[in-house]
Design a protein around this motif. Sequence first.
Motif, PDB file in Angstrom:
ATOM      1  N   ILE A   1       2.143  30.385 -29.926  1.00 18.07           N
ATOM      2  CA  ILE A   1       2.683  31.505 -30.683  1.00 18.07           C
ATOM      3  C   ILE A   1       2.898  31.063 -32.123  1.00 18.07           C
ATOM      4  O   ILE A   1       3.412  29.974 -32.378  1.00 18.07           O
ATOM      5  CB  ILE A   1       4.003  32.022 -30.075  1.00 18.07           C
ATOM      6  CG1 ILE A   1       3.727  32.752 -28.761  1.00 18.07           C
ATOM      7  CG2 ILE A   1       4.731  32.953 -31.041  1.00 18.07           C
ATOM      8  CD1 ILE A   1       4.918  33.452 -28.164  1.00 18.07           C
ATOM      9  N   PHE A   2       2.505  31.929 -33.046  1.00 19.01           N
ATOM     10  CA  PHE A   2       2.665  31.660 -34.471  1.00 19.01           C
ATOM     11  C   PHE A   2       3.374  32.828 -35.129  1.00 19.01           C
ATOM     12  O   PHE A   2       3.341  33.958 -34.616  1.00 19.01           O
ATOM     13  CB  PHE A   2       1.307  31.435 -35.135  1.00 19.01           C
ATOM     14  CG  PHE A   2       0.414  30.495 -34.366  1.00 19.01           C
ATOM     15  CD1 PHE A   2       0.721  29.146 -34.266  1.00 19.01           C
ATOM     16  CD2 PHE A   2      -0.720  30.964 -33.713  1.00 19.01           C
ATOM     17  CE1 PHE A   2      -0.083  28.278 -33.536  1.00 19.01           C
ATOM     18  CE2 PHE A   2      -1.531  30.113 -32.983  1.00 19.01           C
ATOM     19  CZ  PHE A   2      -1.219  28.758 -32.894  1.00 19.01           C
TER      20      PHE A   2
ATOM     21  N   LYS B   1      -3.292  24.449 -36.545  1.00 17.44           N
ATOM     22  CA  LYS B   1      -3.321  23.104 -37.124  1.00 17.44           C
ATOM     23  C   LYS B   1      -1.965  22.742 -37.715  1.00 17.44           C
ATOM     24  O   LYS B   1      -1.460  21.617 -37.514  1.00 17.44           O
ATOM     25  CB  LYS B   1      -4.412  23.017 -38.189  1.00 17.44           C
ATOM     26  CG  LYS B   1      -4.540  21.648 -38.834  1.00 17.44           C
ATOM     27  CD  LYS B   1      -5.664  21.634 -39.867  1.00 17.44           C
ATOM     28  CE  LYS B   1      -5.774  20.268 -40.534  1.00 17.44           C
ATOM     29  NZ  LYS B   1      -6.858  20.251 -41.557  1.00 17.44           N
ATOM     30  N   SER B   2      -1.353  23.679 -38.422  1.00 19.06           N
ATOM     31  CA  SER B   2      -0.047  23.420 -39.037  1.00 19.06           C
ATOM     32  C   SER B   2       1.057  23.332 -37.987  1.00 19.06           C
ATOM     33  O   SER B   2       1.975  22.513 -38.097  1.00 19.06           O
ATOM     34  CB  SER B   2       0.290  24.521 -40.049  1.00 19.06           C
ATOM     35  OG  SER B   2      -0.586  24.467 -41.157  1.00 19.06           O
ATOM     36  N   ALA B   3       0.962  24.177 -36.964  1.00 24.42           N
ATOM     37  CA  ALA B   3       1.991  24.179 -35.919  1.00 24.42           C
ATOM     38  C   ALA B   3       1.931  22.915 -35.063  1.00 24.42           C
ATOM     39  O   ALA B   3       2.942  22.514 -34.475  1.00 24.42           O
ATOM     40  CB  ALA B   3       1.843  25.404 -35.042  1.00 24.42           C
ATOM     41  N   ASP B   4       0.766  22.291 -34.988  1.00 27.78           N
ATOM     42  CA  ASP B   4       0.600  21.088 -34.170  1.00 27.78           C
ATOM     43  C   ASP B   4       0.999  19.813 -34.897  1.00 27.78           C
ATOM     44  O   ASP B   4       0.952  18.722 -34.315  1.00 27.78           O
ATOM     45  CB  ASP B   4      -0.855  20.968 -33.701  1.00 27.78           C
ATOM     46  CG  ASP B   4      -1.199  21.978 -32.615  1.00 27.78           C
ATOM     47  OD1 ASP B   4      -0.265  22.564 -32.041  1.00 27.78           O
ATOM     48  OD2 ASP B   4      -2.398  22.186 -32.356  1.00 27.78           O
ATOM     49  N   LYS B   5       1.408  19.921 -36.157  1.00 32.22           N
ATOM     50  CA  LYS B   5       1.839  18.739 -36.901  1.00 32.22           C
ATOM     51  C   LYS B   5       3.170  18.229 -36.367  1.00 32.22           C
ATOM     52  O   LYS B   5       3.899  18.935 -35.669  1.00 32.22           O
ATOM     53  CB  LYS B   5       1.954  19.076 -38.385  1.00 32.22           C
ATOM     54  CG  LYS B   5       0.619  19.339 -39.069  1.00 32.22           C
ATOM     55  CD  LYS B   5       0.796  19.613 -40.554  1.00 32.22           C
ATOM     56  CE  LYS B   5      -0.561  19.808 -41.231  1.00 32.22           C
ATOM     57  NZ  LYS B   5      -0.425  20.069 -42.686  1.00 32.22           N
ATOM     58  N   GLU B   6       3.488  16.982 -36.717  1.00 32.85           N
ATOM     59  CA  GLU B   6       4.745  16.391 -36.258  1.00 32.85           C
ATOM     60  C   GLU B   6       5.941  17.231 -36.686  1.00 32.85           C
ATOM     61  O   GLU B   6       6.871  17.443 -35.904  1.00 32.85           O
ATOM     62  CB  GLU B   6       4.882  14.964 -36.798  1.00 32.85           C
ATOM     63  CG  GLU B   6       6.105  14.244 -36.274  1.00 32.85           C
ATOM     64  CD  GLU B   6       6.160  12.800 -36.722  1.00 32.85           C
ATOM     65  OE1 GLU B   6       7.199  12.145 -36.492  1.00 32.85           O
ATOM     66  OE2 GLU B   6       5.164  12.311 -37.310  1.00 32.85           O
TER      67      GLU B   6
ATOM     68  N   THR C   1       4.069  26.297 -41.178  1.00 35.66           N
ATOM     69  CA  THR C   1       3.042  27.319 -41.371  1.00 35.66           C
ATOM     70  C   THR C   1       2.067  26.815 -42.429  1.00 35.66           C
ATOM     71  O   THR C   1       2.425  25.979 -43.269  1.00 35.66           O
ATOM     72  CB  THR C   1       3.677  28.643 -41.830  1.00 35.66           C
ATOM     73  OG1 THR C   1       4.427  28.413 -43.027  1.00 35.66           O
ATOM     74  CG2 THR C   1       4.606  29.202 -40.760  1.00 35.66           C
ATOM     75  N   PRO C   2       0.832  27.304 -42.419  1.00 33.56           N
ATOM     76  CA  PRO C   2      -0.146  26.780 -43.373  1.00 33.56           C
ATOM     77  C   PRO C   2       0.156  27.154 -44.826  1.00 33.56           C
ATOM     78  O   PRO C   2      -0.257  26.443 -45.744  1.00 33.56           O
ATOM     79  CB  PRO C   2      -1.467  27.385 -42.908  1.00 33.56           C
ATOM     80  CG  PRO C   2      -1.090  28.589 -42.114  1.00 33.56           C
ATOM     81  CD  PRO C   2       0.215  28.253 -41.482  1.00 33.56           C
TER      82      PRO C   2
ATOM     83  N   SER D   1      11.287  23.188 -39.823  1.00 30.00           N
ATOM     84  CA  SER D   1      10.570  22.906 -38.584  1.00 30.00           C
ATOM     85  C   SER D   1      11.421  23.264 -37.368  1.00 30.00           C
ATOM     86  O   SER D   1      10.927  23.845 -36.395  1.00 30.00           O
ATOM     87  CB  SER D   1      10.183  21.424 -38.536  1.00 30.00           C
ATOM     88  OG  SER D   1       9.497  21.127 -37.337  1.00 30.00           O
ATOM     89  N   LYS D   2      12.717  22.951 -37.425  1.00 30.99           N
ATOM     90  CA  LYS D   2      13.618  23.273 -36.316  1.00 30.99           C
ATOM     91  C   LYS D   2      13.748  24.782 -36.128  1.00 30.99           C
ATOM     92  O   LYS D   2      13.782  25.275 -34.997  1.00 30.99           O
ATOM     93  CB  LYS D   2      14.979  22.639 -36.558  1.00 30.99           C
ATOM     94  CG  LYS D   2      14.998  21.130 -36.388  1.00 30.99           C
ATOM     95  CD  LYS D   2      16.395  20.568 -36.640  1.00 30.99           C
ATOM     96  CE  LYS D   2      16.419  19.054 -36.423  1.00 30.99           C
ATOM     97  NZ  LYS D   2      17.765  18.487 -36.707  1.00 30.99           N
TER      98      LYS D   2
END
Length: 384
Positions: free
Chosen positions: A57-58, A227-232, A236-237, A37-38
Amino acid sequence: MDLEDKLLMMPGPVPVAPRILRAMSKPMINHRSMEFSKIYDDCRKSLKKIFNTNNDIFVISGSGTAAMEAAIGCTLGKNDSIVAVENGKFGERFKIIASRYGKVIPAEFEWGESIDLDLVEDKLSEGAKAIAMVHNETSTGILNPAEDIGKLAKKYDALFIMDGVTSIGGDEVMVDKWGVDIAVVGSQKCIGAPPGLSMISVSEKAFDLMEGVDSVPYYSDLKAYKKSADKELTQTPYTPAIPLFYGLQESLNIIMEEGMDARINRHRTFAMAVRKAMESMDIEMFPSLNEYSGYSNTVSAMKAPESINGNDLKREMLERGIIIAGGQAHLSGKIFRIGNMGNINANSLLTTLQSLETVLHKHGHITDFGAGIEAASDVLDKVL
């Protein structure tokens, strides 16, 4: 000749700095962990600066074409129309991808010819949902007028999808200022990382227009990436190419250390040095420019001289340890291309031009050595 002794001077993939290769050898980690995540957050933060955007950005584990398809497939329904601007191989690719998802309104020009903005506006006035264009057309060495296209897209309330695969990270790209709703870049070009990742910025307008699209790609569904990027824990999905993320992070560190202004200036200076060298050796640039277009600042495309076919020139450069590119499709044998993307340095550029002089002299196109090197050096000496 050993592969490590060859000089990669094509318009991507580009040479990868040793520190990036070392970064890629780090131990494997859990892609649903704080560690990953970091890394992802760090990459996205740097990419926003390079894209000049506040949009999401993804990073997709797939080449630039994967991001192109994500941009088209997630926004275009089967009954939607899109203006596809084509004046080279990758504009053609946008057109082909778009034809699989919706209805294409082609704005076609000869490869290497400048875009006629009046014609593009006529196409947009037909009521297209979106317009897709390649900013820097690698196949022909022409820089297309992204800012002007952005203004037209805004005028007709159309989504602006831009391929920045060979401009982002090496030339000026102002995603928000130009009104680019979706912009894509590949890791192996100006970013200077290995192939295999693509980065994509997506505006709120683009996400809004994704609602109701009847059939979207599964793997490159941008709503799933959001959706995956907005998780705590940002993720990536689907399972990412972790070693490539290590490499991407380090390549972005290198860009941040150099500074984007300096990096853009370096790319532009190197491209100018190539053009001046070609002029001194009586080699004609391939693109045909108008008031809105320009020569690419990351790859130079030249017409092959009468004395040697472009493919033969490419082969003879390879025999001397220099990897350049030829023409694609119907331009095969007619042009040759020299890239100056990523972490290319002045010595690599001068070595390439010196070898080119040798080939041109062998085939009688030039009678003396040194004019190309001198012309390029005059440009380089002003900034080095």
